[in-house]
Design an enzyme around this catalytic site. Structure first.
Site, mmCIF file in Angstrom:
data_model
loop_
_atom_site.group_PDB
_atom_site.id
_atom_site.type_symbol
_atom_site.label_atom_id
_atom_site.label_comp_id
_atom_site.label_asym_id
_atom_site.label_seq_id
_atom_site.Cartn_x
_atom_site.Cartn_y
_atom_site.Cartn_z
ATOM 1 N N ARG A 39 23.748 14.357 -23.564
ATOM 2 C CA ARG A 39 24.277 14.459 -22.198
ATOM 3 C C ARG A 39 25.805 14.589 -22.175
ATOM 4 N NH1 ARG A 39 24.847 10.361 -17.604
ATOM 5 N NH2 ARG A 39 24.356 11.479 -15.675
ATOM 6 N N ILE A 65 26.770 15.515 -12.097
ATOM 7 C CA ILE A 65 25.568 15.628 -12.935
ATOM 8 C C ILE A 65 24.667 14.505 -12.438
ATOM 9 C CG2 ILE A 65 26.597 14.159 -14.746
ATOM 10 C CD1 ILE A 65 25.028 15.676 -16.842
ATOM 11 N N SER A 66 23.377 14.790 -12.242
ATOM 12 C CA SER A 66 22.474 13.792 -11.663
ATOM 13 C C SER A 66 22.306 12.583 -12.573
ATOM 14 C CB SER A 66 21.101 14.409 -11.396
ATOM 15 O OG SER A 66 21.212 15.512 -10.534
ATOM 16 N N GLN A 67 21.925 11.479 -11.963
ATOM 17 C CA GLN A 67 21.600 10.257 -12.699
ATOM 18 C C GLN A 67 20.406 10.532 -13.628
ATOM 19 O OE1 GLN A 67 20.709 7.065 -9.992
ATOM 20 N NE2 GLN A 67 19.863 5.769 -11.595
ATOM 21 N N PRO A 68 20.433 10.053 -14.874
ATOM 22 C CA PRO A 68 19.301 10.285 -15.786
ATOM 23 C C PRO A 68 17.943 9.879 -15.195
ATOM 24 C CG PRO A 68 21.168 9.457 -17.017
ATOM 25 C CD PRO A 68 21.570 9.399 -15.571
#
Ligand code: SAH
Length: 219
Positions: A39, A65-68
């Site tokens: 990431r 960037i989206s949360q995992p």
């Protein structure tokens, strides 16, 4: 290629994926793909040390960037099949698109901000992943390659865009966060026949706004 990245981040990545697995209800295949993908490569170097926190992080042009957990959750809902065509709206860093490609989907991804597309293309190339990109308004879909078995919108929509419903294959799934600019529910829409769609939703998410013809008019 991806496997050549033997790096200091692997242990942190493994711990993050373990913690996601403990939350339950996430696809093992999706978690495996996330274990393969570094990431930090999608972030500016000043954020590398935070790459394995389970939070959204800033990328260029005021986007995130989206949360995992959110990536794992949405991708689980999408239920990607190998060789299936998937359309993503909101390329952003390119992280979600790479996860889809690692799951064996044929990925088409649209982003409205050109500088983000340029950067994402470099990462796709570095990882040797074939991902089709386009700069434009994703709220109207990408009709040229429709229909899609899966459509994933990674920005907050005021309503489900009609064009995306139309570009869904029979049996296909659309995953889209819908709500206000500060709070959204995650919708899963399944196309049962030409005219019938099943809809279910879960709370509660927070995305940057989807801006376009069938989205918000401004940020
Ligand atoms: N999937 C991304 C998360 C991106 S955040 C990742 O994995 O990093 C959402 C992105 O949607 C932003 O980059 C934003 O510019 C983009 N976006 C917003 N409205 C859009 C539209 N109408 N068409 C395409 N992209 C859009």
């Amino acid at each position: 290629m991806l496997n050549n990245y033997d790096n200091a981040f692997y242990e942190r990545r493994r711990l993050l994926i373990e913690s996601l697995r403990r939350r339950g209800n996430l696809s093992e295949e999706v978690l495996d793909a996330m274990l393969k993908l570094p990431r930090e490569k999608f972030l500016d170097s000043s954020f590398h040390f935070r790459a394995y926190e389970d939070t959204a992080l800033p990328i260029d042009a005021n986007q995130t960037i989206s949360q995992p957990y959110t990536v794992a959750y949405m991708t689980t809902l999408l239920d990607v099949k190998k060789g299936g065509k998937v359309l993503e709206i909101g390329t952003g860093s390119g992280y979600q698109a790479c996860i889809l490609a690692l799951l064996g989907a044929k990925v088409y991804t649209i982003e409205r901000i050109p500088e983000l597309v340029e950067k994402a293309r470099k990462v796709f190339k570095e990882f040797g992943l074939k991902i089709n990109t386009r700069v434009g308004d994703g709220t109207i879909g990408w009709s040229e390659f429709a229909p899609y078995q899966g459509i994933i919108v990674t920005a907050a929509a005021p309503d489900v865009p009609d064009s995306l419903m139309e570009q869904l294959a029979l049996g296909g799934r659309l995953v889209v966060p819908v709500g206000t600019k500060s709070y959204q529910s995650m919708y899963l829409i399944e196309r049962k026949s030409e005219k019938d769609y099943n809809k279910s939703s879960t709370d509660s998410f927070k995305f940057v706004p989807l801006i376009g013809k069938e989205g918000w008019k401004t940020g």
